[in-house]
Scaffold this motif. Structure first.
Motif, mmCIF file in Angstrom:
data_model
loop_
_atom_site.group_PDB
_atom_site.id
_atom_site.type_symbol
_atom_site.label_atom_id
_atom_site.label_comp_id
_atom_site.label_asym_id
_atom_site.label_seq_id
_atom_site.Cartn_x
_atom_site.Cartn_y
_atom_site.Cartn_z
ATOM 1 N N TYR A 115 44.055 34.567 41.774
ATOM 2 C CA TYR A 115 43.750 34.410 40.358
ATOM 3 C C TYR A 115 43.841 32.915 40.048
ATOM 4 O O TYR A 115 44.913 32.322 40.111
ATOM 5 C CB TYR A 115 44.764 35.196 39.513
ATOM 6 C CG TYR A 115 44.525 35.152 38.024
ATOM 7 C CD1 TYR A 115 44.727 33.991 37.286
ATOM 8 C CD2 TYR A 115 44.132 36.289 37.344
ATOM 9 C CE1 TYR A 115 44.523 33.953 35.916
ATOM 10 C CE2 TYR A 115 43.927 36.267 35.964
ATOM 11 C CZ TYR A 115 44.122 35.097 35.260
ATOM 12 O OH TYR A 115 43.922 35.077 33.904
ATOM 13 N N ASP A 163 32.877 31.908 40.673
ATOM 14 C CA ASP A 163 32.212 33.206 40.507
ATOM 15 C C ASP A 163 31.080 33.118 39.489
ATOM 16 O O ASP A 163 29.985 33.663 39.708
ATOM 17 C CB ASP A 163 33.222 34.262 40.056
ATOM 18 C CG ASP A 163 34.164 34.696 41.163
ATOM 19 O OD1 ASP A 163 33.824 34.518 42.351
ATOM 20 O OD2 ASP A 163 35.246 35.239 40.843
ATOM 21 N N LYS A 209 40.933 36.467 47.321
ATOM 22 C CA LYS A 209 40.929 35.241 46.525
ATOM 23 C C LYS A 209 41.979 35.330 45.421
ATOM 24 O O LYS A 209 42.144 36.376 44.803
ATOM 25 C CB LYS A 209 39.539 34.990 45.928
ATOM 26 C CG LYS A 209 38.486 34.661 46.981
ATOM 27 C CD LYS A 209 37.174 34.265 46.348
ATOM 28 C CE LYS A 209 36.148 33.884 47.416
ATOM 29 N NZ LYS A 209 34.849 33.469 46.823
ATOM 30 N N PHE A 214 30.323 42.646 40.939
ATOM 31 C CA PHE A 214 30.865 42.391 39.612
ATOM 32 C C PHE A 214 30.244 43.385 38.631
ATOM 33 O O PHE A 214 29.024 43.595 38.659
ATOM 34 C CB PHE A 214 30.556 40.964 39.152
ATOM 35 C CG PHE A 214 31.358 39.911 39.851
ATOM 36 C CD1 PHE A 214 32.482 39.360 39.249
ATOM 37 C CD2 PHE A 214 31.009 39.470 41.117
ATOM 38 C CE1 PHE A 214 33.238 38.386 39.897
ATOM 39 C CE2 PHE A 214 31.750 38.504 41.773
ATOM 40 C CZ PHE A 214 32.876 37.967 41.163
ATOM 41 N N ASP A 259 40.971 41.472 47.545
ATOM 42 C CA ASP A 259 42.176 40.680 47.276
ATOM 43 C C ASP A 259 42.245 39.382 48.081
ATOM 44 O O ASP A 259 43.306 38.777 48.213
ATOM 45 C CB ASP A 259 43.429 41.511 47.542
ATOM 46 C CG ASP A 259 43.515 42.024 48.969
ATOM 47 O OD1 ASP A 259 42.644 41.646 49.790
ATOM 48 O OD2 ASP A 259 44.444 42.800 49.257
ATOM 49 N N TRP A 308 38.314 47.402 37.802
ATOM 50 C CA TRP A 308 37.376 47.320 38.929
ATOM 51 C C TRP A 308 38.151 47.244 40.244
ATOM 52 O O TRP A 308 39.279 46.759 40.284
ATOM 53 C CB TRP A 308 36.504 46.089 38.753
ATOM 54 C CG TRP A 308 35.167 46.121 39.445
ATOM 55 C CD1 TRP A 308 34.781 45.380 40.506
ATOM 56 C CD2 TRP A 308 34.017 46.884 39.067
ATOM 57 N NE1 TRP A 308 33.470 45.631 40.837
ATOM 58 C CE2 TRP A 308 32.978 46.565 39.966
ATOM 59 C CE3 TRP A 308 33.768 47.829 38.073
ATOM 60 C CZ2 TRP A 308 31.704 47.139 39.889
ATOM 61 C CZ3 TRP A 308 32.501 48.392 38.003
ATOM 62 C CH2 TRP A 308 31.492 48.057 38.896
ATOM 63 N N THR A 314 30.424 40.220 46.749
ATOM 64 C CA THR A 314 31.386 40.861 45.852
ATOM 65 C C THR A 314 30.643 41.471 44.678
ATOM 66 O O THR A 314 29.774 40.826 44.075
ATOM 67 C CB THR A 314 32.415 39.842 45.325
ATOM 68 O OG1 THR A 314 33.152 39.305 46.416
ATOM 69 C CG2 THR A 314 33.383 40.502 44.351
ATOM 70 N N TRP A 354 38.713 45.329 42.959
ATOM 71 C CA TRP A 354 38.472 43.977 43.420
ATOM 72 C C TRP A 354 39.019 43.741 44.823
ATOM 73 O O TRP A 354 40.100 44.223 45.149
ATOM 74 C CB TRP A 354 39.142 42.974 42.479
ATOM 75 C CG TRP A 354 38.586 42.976 41.093
ATOM 76 C CD1 TRP A 354 39.185 43.465 39.972
ATOM 77 C CD2 TRP A 354 37.302 42.491 40.685
ATOM 78 N NE1 TRP A 354 38.365 43.305 38.887
ATOM 79 C CE2 TRP A 354 37.204 42.707 39.294
ATOM 80 C CE3 TRP A 354 36.242 41.879 41.357
ATOM 81 C CZ2 TRP A 354 36.078 42.346 38.562
ATOM 82 C CZ3 TRP A 354 35.116 41.527 40.627
ATOM 83 C CH2 TRP A 354 35.044 41.753 39.248
ATOM 84 N N HIS A 413 37.382 31.689 39.239
ATOM 85 C CA HIS A 413 36.552 32.286 38.192
ATOM 86 C C HIS A 413 35.351 31.403 37.881
ATOM 87 O O HIS A 413 34.266 31.909 37.558
ATOM 88 C CB HIS A 413 37.396 32.521 36.936
ATOM 89 C CG HIS A 413 38.475 33.541 37.138
ATOM 90 N ND1 HIS A 413 39.732 33.415 36.612
ATOM 91 C CD2 HIS A 413 38.482 34.709 37.829
ATOM 92 C CE1 HIS A 413 40.468 34.464 36.956
ATOM 93 N NE2 HIS A 413 39.723 35.251 37.701
ATOM 94 N N GLN A 437 35.290 39.385 34.816
ATOM 95 C CA GLN A 437 35.684 38.402 35.812
ATOM 96 C C GLN A 437 36.627 39.021 36.847
ATOM 97 O O GLN A 437 37.298 40.020 36.597
ATOM 98 C CB GLN A 437 36.376 37.217 35.128
ATOM 99 C CG GLN A 437 35.480 36.475 34.150
ATOM 100 C CD GLN A 437 36.076 35.162 33.720
ATOM 101 O OE1 GLN A 437 36.108 34.203 34.493
ATOM 102 N NE2 GLN A 437 36.551 35.106 32.490
ATOM 103 N N ARG A 438 36.650 38.401 38.000
ATOM 104 C CA ARG A 438 37.486 38.844 39.107
ATOM 105 C C ARG A 438 38.944 39.006 38.649
ATOM 106 O O ARG A 438 39.452 38.193 37.872
ATOM 107 C CB ARG A 438 37.413 37.809 40.233
ATOM 108 C CG ARG A 438 38.093 38.228 41.529
ATOM 109 C CD ARG A 438 38.089 37.052 42.502
ATOM 110 N NE ARG A 438 36.742 36.599 42.850
ATOM 111 C CZ ARG A 438 36.072 37.009 43.925
ATOM 112 N NH1 ARG A 438 36.624 37.871 44.767
ATOM 113 N NH2 ARG A 438 34.861 36.534 44.173
ATOM 114 N N HIS A 439 39.592 40.060 39.136
ATOM 115 C CA HIS A 439 40.993 40.401 38.862
ATOM 116 C C HIS A 439 41.196 41.171 37.559
ATOM 117 O O HIS A 439 42.259 41.751 37.357
ATOM 118 C CB HIS A 439 41.907 39.165 38.846
ATOM 119 C CG HIS A 439 41.863 38.342 40.085
ATOM 120 N ND1 HIS A 439 42.371 38.784 41.281
ATOM 121 C CD2 HIS A 439 41.355 37.099 40.311
ATOM 122 C CE1 HIS A 439 42.192 37.847 42.208
ATOM 123 N NE2 HIS A 439 41.574 36.828 41.648
#
Length: 294
Positions: free
Chosen positions: A82, A90, A80, A26, A78, A74, A24, A76, A87, A68-70
């Motif tokens: 929230y 990650d 995983k 980032f 889907d 960005w 992934t 991202w 997090h 951070q993810r979500h």
């Protein structure tokens, strides 16, 4: 100090480059040289929320910040949800990918994430620098001053989430920030325009945050595994829940120093980023007071 006098440079902040963390990408910003300090944003924000700190930090150290993810804009994947556990995974994975250990700096929602990462892979964390950690640090059934303070804080947030659930995410974001930043109604518009932009562009995270799975409190064993120098900060004018959580966190870590930041509330990283930059550089680099801008 007026927001207009704060040195905020979102336009000049280096563009992030994608960092592959176990498949992934980032967005990661890097600026400056020296001791590496990795900044991790809180809820309702992304890496750009550090636009008041990147310049003073990068004059003396290697500034790093990721989204951070979500969060942010960005693209991202889907697969995983929230969740704080995601997090945290990650961050741990990102630290394992980096070729060197770092000083970790974070705010609010990121607090528990940084603490658990430092307990899990202590060899990758040189120090912790956290402004008002906000996380599940006690069982939800435990009664006491912190539980009462959280209930008071939630009453201030309820109108914000009601607006968000009724489809007005931007109004919900404005109302929610005024509550957690201890600002009067309309105070959102007194924030620097760059910070207004960042927060509003993250209003899509409000409902996932509200409905996220309950995070597991840190255990006494995990706190005991945190051995790095640790700075826990809180604002003089912050809500009681943030002060109490900072005090409880500081008391749970043998190496922790607890520090009050004068004249600020929970929004200090956006209202007085200069004070946070000074506190962090003093702790990490032992730079004398008043020389952060040199």
């Amino acid at each position: 100090m007026s927001q207009n006098l704060i040195d905020v440079d979102l336009a000049g902040m280096p563009a992030p480059h994608p960092m592959d963390v176990k498949g992934t990408d980032f967005p990661l910003v890097v600026a400056g040289n020296g001791e590496p300090i990795l900044f991790v944003h809180g809820a309702w924000a992304d890496h750009r929320i550090w636009s008041g700190l990147w310049k003073p930090i990068s004059r003396h150290a290697k500034f790093l910040a990721y989204t951070q993810r979500h969060f942010g804009n960005w693209n991202w994947p889907d697969e995983k949800p929230y969740a704080r556990r995601i997090h945290t995974e990650d961050l741990i994975n990102l630290l394992e990918v980096l070729e060197y250990p770092v000083h970790l700096a974070g705010w609010s929602y990121a607090g528990g994430i940084l603490l658990r990462a430092a307990a899990t892979i202590p060899n990758k964390v040189l120090s912790l620098n956290i402004f008002e950690p906000s996380y599940e640090c006690e069982p939800p059934t435990e009664k006491g001053p912190l539980k009462e303070a959280r209930e008071v804080a939630w009453k201030g947030l309820e109108p914000a989430y009601a607006l968000a659930e009724n489809g007005d995410l931007k109004a919900g974001m404005r109302t929610g920030l005024e509550a957690v930043y201890s600002m009067p109604s309309g105070g959102f518009f007194d924030l620097h325009p760059d910070f207004q932009k960042v927060h509003l562009e993250n209003c899509h995270t409000m409902l996932p945050d509200l409905h996220a799975e309950q995070a597991k409190p840190l255990s006494a064993k995990e706190f005991a595994q945190i051995s790095c120098p640790t700075l826990i900060m809180f604002g003089e004018n912050s809500l009681d829940q943030y002060r109490l959580m900072a005090e409880q966190t500081g008391a749970s870590i043998d190496t922790a120093k607890l520090q009050m930041v004068d004249g600020v509330s929970h929004g200090a990283p956006v209202t007085r980023p200069d004070l946070l930059a000074e506190a962090i550089t003093q702790f990490v680099l032992n730079i004398p007071t008043g020389t952060i801008g040199d």
